[in-house]
Design a protein around this motif. Structure first.
Motif, PDB file in Angstrom:
ATOM      1  N   MET A   1      58.715  13.160  87.188  1.00 44.10           N
ATOM      2  CA  MET A   1      57.570  12.786  88.017  1.00 44.10           C
ATOM      3  C   MET A   1      56.276  12.902  87.228  1.00 44.10           C
ATOM      4  N   ASP A   2      55.308  12.091  87.623  1.00 45.10           N
ATOM      5  CA  ASP A   2      53.996  12.142  86.982  1.00 45.10           C
ATOM      6  C   ASP A   2      53.319  13.480  87.287  1.00 45.10           C
ATOM      7  N   GLU A   3      52.707  14.075  86.278  1.00 44.24           N
ATOM      8  CA  GLU A   3      52.105  15.403  86.460  1.00 44.24           C
ATOM      9  C   GLU A   3      50.981  15.388  87.493  1.00 44.24           C
ATOM     10  N   LYS A   4      50.202  14.315  87.514  1.00 44.48           N
ATOM     11  CA  LYS A   4      49.115  14.222  88.492  1.00 44.48           C
ATOM     12  C   LYS A   4      49.678  14.203  89.915  1.00 44.48           C
ATOM     13  N   ARG A  11      48.895  20.907  95.374  1.00 42.39           N
ATOM     14  CA  ARG A  11      47.575  21.506  95.581  1.00 42.39           C
ATOM     15  C   ARG A  11      46.571  20.590  96.261  1.00 42.39           C
ATOM     16  N   GLY A  12      46.914  19.332  96.470  1.00 48.42           N
ATOM     17  CA  GLY A  12      46.008  18.415  97.127  1.00 48.42           C
ATOM     18  C   GLY A  12      45.328  17.461  96.165  1.00 48.42           C
ATOM     19  N   ALA A  13      44.770  16.378  96.754  1.00 53.28           N
ATOM     20  CA  ALA A  13      44.145  15.330  95.944  1.00 53.28           C
ATOM     21  C   ALA A  13      42.895  15.821  95.222  1.00 53.28           C
ATOM     22  N   LYS A  14      42.143  16.723  95.866  1.00 59.00           N
ATOM     23  CA  LYS A  14      40.915  17.224  95.252  1.00 59.00           C
ATOM     24  C   LYS A  14      41.209  17.956  93.955  1.00 59.00           C
ATOM     25  N   GLU A  15      42.229  18.807  93.969  1.00 58.07           N
ATOM     26  CA  GLU A  15      42.585  19.558  92.769  1.00 58.07           C
ATOM     27  C   GLU A  15      43.138  18.624  91.695  1.00 58.07           C
ATOM     28  N   ASN A  17      42.301  15.469  91.197  1.00 53.93           N
ATOM     29  CA  ASN A  17      41.187  14.725  90.595  1.00 53.93           C
ATOM     30  C   ASN A  17      40.393  15.581  89.628  1.00 53.93           C
ATOM     31  N   LYS A  18      40.298  16.884  89.927  1.00 52.76           N
ATOM     32  CA  LYS A  18      39.593  17.780  89.007  1.00 52.76           C
ATOM     33  C   LYS A  18      40.240  17.802  87.637  1.00 52.76           C
ATOM     34  N   THR A  19      41.568  17.738  87.611  1.00 57.06           N
ATOM     35  CA  THR A  19      42.304  17.893  86.361  1.00 57.06           C
ATOM     36  C   THR A  19      42.526  16.582  85.634  1.00 57.06           C
ATOM     37  N   PHE A  20      42.786  15.497  86.371  1.00 63.56           N
ATOM     38  CA  PHE A  20      43.261  14.277  85.725  1.00 63.56           C
ATOM     39  C   PHE A  20      42.289  13.106  85.789  1.00 63.56           C
ATOM     40  N   ALA A  21      41.302  13.122  86.703  1.00 65.68           N
ATOM     41  CA  ALA A  21      40.415  11.971  86.830  1.00 65.68           C
ATOM     42  C   ALA A  21      39.416  11.919  85.683  1.00 65.68           C
ATOM     43  N   ALA A  22      39.235  10.720  85.114  1.00 70.05           N
ATOM     44  CA  ALA A  22      38.263  10.529  84.029  1.00 70.05           C
ATOM     45  C   ALA A  22      36.865  10.420  84.605  1.00 70.05           C
ATOM     46  N   ARG A  23      35.899  11.082  83.955  1.00 71.09           N
ATOM     47  CA  ARG A  23      34.517  11.058  84.422  1.00 71.09           C
ATOM     48  C   ARG A  23      33.577  10.856  83.244  1.00 71.09           C
ATOM     49  N   PRO A 148      30.724   6.787  96.078  1.00 68.03           N
ATOM     50  CA  PRO A 148      31.981   6.097  96.388  1.00 68.03           C
ATOM     51  C   PRO A 148      32.915   7.013  97.169  1.00 68.03           C
ATOM     52  N   PRO A 149      33.664   6.467  98.130  1.00 69.69           N
ATOM     53  CA  PRO A 149      34.580   7.295  98.921  1.00 69.69           C
ATOM     54  C   PRO A 149      35.568   8.052  98.036  1.00 69.69           C
ATOM     55  N   GLY A 150      35.687   9.348  98.292  1.00 73.99           N
ATOM     56  CA  GLY A 150      36.629  10.176  97.542  1.00 73.99           C
ATOM     57  C   GLY A 150      36.126  10.667  96.209  1.00 73.99           C
ATOM     58  N   ALA A 151      34.988  10.158  95.746  1.00 72.41           N
ATOM     59  CA  ALA A 151      34.467  10.551  94.428  1.00 72.41           C
ATOM     60  C   ALA A 151      33.456  11.684  94.605  1.00 72.41           C
ATOM     61  N   THR A 152      33.962  12.890  94.838  1.00 70.33           N
ATOM     62  CA  THR A 152      33.069  14.022  95.100  1.00 70.33           C
ATOM     63  C   THR A 152      32.244  14.394  93.880  1.00 70.33           C
ATOM     64  N   HIS A 153      32.716  14.027  92.663  1.00 67.14           N
ATOM     65  CA  HIS A 153      31.963  14.403  91.471  1.00 67.14           C
ATOM     66  C   HIS A 153      30.642  13.656  91.367  1.00 67.14           C
ATOM     67  N   PHE A 154      30.457  12.574  92.161  1.00 72.09           N
ATOM     68  CA  PHE A 154      29.172  11.886  92.174  1.00 72.09           C
ATOM     69  C   PHE A 154      28.102  12.751  92.843  1.00 72.09           C
TER      70      PHE A 154
END
Length: 412
Positions: A1-4, A11-15, A17-23, A148-154
């Motif tokens: 399975m994909d690690e993300k 741990r949820g989508a928020k966690e 995105n913290k680890t794998f989402a590019a910013r 953008p929806p879901g992009a809390t880092h903005f």
């Protein structure tokens, strides 16, 4: 399975995105008031009421931060869920010059930051899409940008500030911590001690401490950054802060007639209406503060904002929530629309019932508290074994001699 995917499921989508989402890139802002981020959060603490100091609920915070200097421009604390009113009162705090009284001392701490933001960054919550918020921002020349929806880092700056504030809250009595694991067996309701007003005072003092603490990203304190970047002259200042606050309040469209304005079943009048009756076309905006419906503000066609009060000035102040509750009770009992006189009678009756219930509850709690404070070895009351006053009118009871003495200070 994909690690993300594994992290997302565990741990949820928020966690994830913290680890794998590019910013790539960062938000570069060089001028105070150029961009202000606003967001809400539920504070990690249970507060008590100011009468009986019994546990009530967790408060909501609405916070505004200046991105360039990390200054907290304004904050609003309430038990009510985030709404247009929360934004209005937070922005009202942003544009005012502020100072905080230090408890137990005569001195005050200055909070010397204020001004109208050039742009506001917000999330996609419903209150940020309201007509009242959008039209007021347009009137005051404030650009609104939605993340953008879901992009809390903005909204990273406001998110980090809220995280810092919540970390400080965790040392207060009644804290709920940020998770059940961190809370453990700590009884938040049992240790709750602060009222809403006391918590707000503590929060303002904590913000002043934060303003004077070196910020790692800035390399200096937020107050120093504000001064170095010319924060006092960088943006526009509000001359009429009351007009600014009123412009952000929610509104309803109503027809201005010969008897004035009717809102939520209550009639309002201003002498300024006399020259406007029959001269306008269409409905006008009627702005109101949900906490106090004794006054509204009517935006007429020529751009003026006219304050109007109850047509019957003998009516007491009521809130929108009281009005809704009274109208619902009338609808359930009688059906149809309630008239103004009956509305205030129902609200008065509801207030009396609520006060009576509160008094009864307080008395019961007091008696219970007395019982729990009795020493364990002390026996409970037994009236049959208690002493009572002697009936001095019974001649069969024994008498005892009374010694008489002369008082030298007594004169015949």
């Amino acid at each position: 399975m994909d690690e993300k995917e594994i992290v997302r499921k565990r741990r949820g989508a928020k966690e994830a995105n913290k680890t794998f989402a590019a910013r790539p890139g960062r938000l570069a802002v060089g001028t105070p008031l150029e961009i202000v981020q606003i967001d809400h959060t539920l504070a990690d603490i249970i507060l008590v009421d100011h009468v009986d100091r019994r546990p009530l609920a967790r408060p909501y915070l609405t916070v505004a931060i200046d991105v360039a200097t990390r200054i907290v421009l304004g904050v609003f604390v309430s038990f009510d869920a985030p709404s247009v009113l929360s934004i209005a009162l937070c922005l009202d705090h942003c544009v005012r010059r502020k100072s905080i009284h230090v408890p137990g001392k005569l001195e005050e701490l200055v909070w010397p930051t204020s001004g109208i933001p050039k742009a506001i960054h917000v999330d996609n919550a419903q209150e940020f899409h309201s007509d009242a918020f959008s039209s007021a921002c347009e009137d005051w020349g404030i650009a609104v940008e939605y993340r953008p929806p879901g992009a809390t880092h903005f909204g990273g700056h406001i998110e980090r500030l809220i995280g810092t504030a919540m970390g400080a809250v965790h040392v207060l009595p009644g804290t709920t911590q940020s998770s059940a694991a961190e809370k453990g067996d700590y009884d938040s309701e049992k240790h709750a001690a602060l009222t809403l007003a006391e918590f707000e005072d503590w929060l303002h003092l904590e913000i002043c401490r934060y303003h004077n603490t070196r910020h790692e990203a800035l390399g200096r304190t937020p107050l120093a950054a504000w001064a170095d970047l010319g924060g006092d002259t960088a943006g526009r200042q509000v001359v009429d802060v009351e007009a600014f606050r009123t412009s952000f309040l929610p509104f309803e469209l109503r027809q201005l007639g010969r008897t004035g304005i009717t809102l939520f079943g209550v009639h309002y009048w201003s002498d300024a209406f006399a020259s406007l009756v029959g001269r306008g076309s269409g409905k006008v905006q009627v702005k109101y503060d949900p906490r106090d419906l004794s006054q509204v503000w009517v935006l007429v066609n020529d751009g003026r904002m006219i304050p109007a009060r109850y047509r019957d000035l003998s009516h007491p102040r009521i809130s929108l929530w009281e009005s809704r509750r009274a109208r619902k009770e009338w609808q359930d009992r009688h059906g149809g629309r309630i008239n103004e006189k009956a509305l205030f009678q129902v609200i008065d009756a509801q207030r009396r019932l609520a006060e009576a219930a509160r008094q009864k509850t307080r008395t019961a709690r007091l008696e219970s508290e007395r019982e729990t404070r009795l020493p364990k070895h002390q026996p409970r009351r037994d009236p049959s074994r208690e002493m009572f006053a002697i009936d001095t009118g019974n001649p069969d009871l024994p008498t005892y001699p009374i010694e008489e003495f002369d008082d030298p200070r007594r004169k015949n």
